[in-house]
Design an enzyme around this catalytic site. Structure first.
Site, short mmCIF file in Angstrom:
data_model
loop_
_atom_site.label_atom_id
_atom_site.label_comp_id
_atom_site.label_asym_id
_atom_site.label_seq_id
_atom_site.Cartn_x
_atom_site.Cartn_y
_atom_site.Cartn_z
N HIS A 1 36.90 112.25 20.78
CA HIS A 1 37.35 114.22 20.90
C HIS A 1 35.60 114.49 21.14
CE1 HIS A 1 41.65 114.23 18.95
NE2 HIS A 1 41.57 114.88 20.24
N ASN B 1 32.54 106.85 15.72
CA ASN B 1 33.53 107.91 16.22
C ASN B 1 34.13 108.37 14.43
OD1 ASN B 1 35.19 109.75 17.56
ND2 ASN B 1 37.28 108.16 16.94
#
Length: 323
Positions: free
Chosen positions: A149, A181
């Site tokens: 994201h 991440n």
């Protein structure tokens, strides 16, 4: 102790080798006379550019001429701007990644509303993007990369639909999973949210970078993987976060560039701090163009730019140590 990945990273951004030159040294090299204190930056009006005699007519002639050169349409490039409930994204059709994603965090926007749950959200292709230029779910299948994201779902707890929108692939880019991440990048996202405890308004721009690195022959190359079948989505070499905060009319800015690689939790966030103009040159973007940038304060002097692990990540870390 810095991780090998952090030590290896070379921020060759627009000619500024920020990995080889410390941030302090860069500032000394690029130092300008210190401006007078400005309590609140004001928009800078565009300067009128005088044209040559007959300029308007000549411009009109060029436009009319262009119609004969491009009678069948303008090929682009086109960057799709998509407006969501919690963010705005500029999408790059060639790389199938965002150019930038912008969000505005406040204490109120981060409050979880009843019934809002990440488990109800699913990754999906963005139908606002023409089919031939979309990132596809199958591009990430067995790619070895996470769907990372740019605006995290944890920033959007005030509404389920708004949280769902963070799962569109136009808000996603391929990221190394373990060590980045799921770890260090998540800590950086948490740092951005934590700023709302000190500043009532926090503006965050996030996006990918494709930076050159030096190889054995001494030359610099831009190389990155492309995932999908056929190859469709570019894998960024780095990611940036540009943060502006406001408190009592005082604006502060911090810019960070991180390699898309595992980073130890022990590496200080300030190791990835870079000048704002370095990100602008590397990304080809201009941030805060309506502000007088000489009046912007240094975020890391207004608050501590350090990571605090969430309770979940702290528990996971202790679990690994005891294993």
């Amino acid at each position: 102790m810095a991780s090998p990945a952090a030590e290896r990273v070379s921020y060759l951004v627009g000619g500024a080798a920020l990995g080889a030159v410390s941030y302090a040294a860069y500032l000394k090299f690029a130092q300008k006379p210190k401006p007078a204190a400005i309590s609140q930056p004001v928009p800078v009006a565009p300067r009128p550019v005088p044209g040559p005699a007959g300029g308007p007519q000549r411009t009109l002639d060029k436009i009319e001429n262009a119609k004969t050169i491009l009678p069948f349409g303008f090929p682009g490039p086109v960057n799709d701007i998509v407006y969501r409930n919690a963010y705005v994204v500029s999408y790059n059709r060639r790389d199938r990644n965002p150019n930038w994603v912008a969000e505005h965090l406040t204490p109120a926007s981060l409050k979880r509303q009843e019934g809002v749950d990440r488990a109800k959200s699913n990754f999906s292709e963005d139908t606002n993007i023409p089919v031939q230029f979309r990132a596809r779910l199958q591009d990430y299948y067995k790619s070895g990369f996470d769907r990372g994201h740019m605006v995290p779902a944890a920033d959007v707890k005030f509404d389920q639909e708004a949280m769902n929108e963070t799962f569109y692939l136009s808000n996603i880019a391929p990221q190394v999973g373990e060590g980045f991440n799921r770890d260090y990048w998540a800590h950086v996202e948490n740092f951005c949210r934590s700023l709302t405890k000190t500043f009532p308004d926090v503006y965050v721009f996030t996006g990918p970078l494709y930076l050159p690195h030096q190889e054995a022959d001494g030359k610099f190359y831009v190389k990155y993987q492309v995932i999908g079948n056929p190859p469709n989505v570019a894998v960024p070499t780095h990611f940036y976060k540009v943060i502006m905060t406001e408190r009592n009319g005082k604006y502060s800015v911090g810019a960070f560039v991180l390699p898309n690689a595992p980073i130890s939790d022990d590496v200080p966030l300030e190791q990835f701090r870079v000048p704002l103009d370095a990100v602008e040159r590397g990304a080809g973007l201009t941030f805060f163009d309506k502000m007088n940038k000489d009046g912007l304060y240094d975020l890391c002097k207004e608050t501590k730019c350090q990571l605090v692990l969430s309770k979940f990540h702290e528990a996971q870390k202790q679990k690994k140590i005891s294993a």
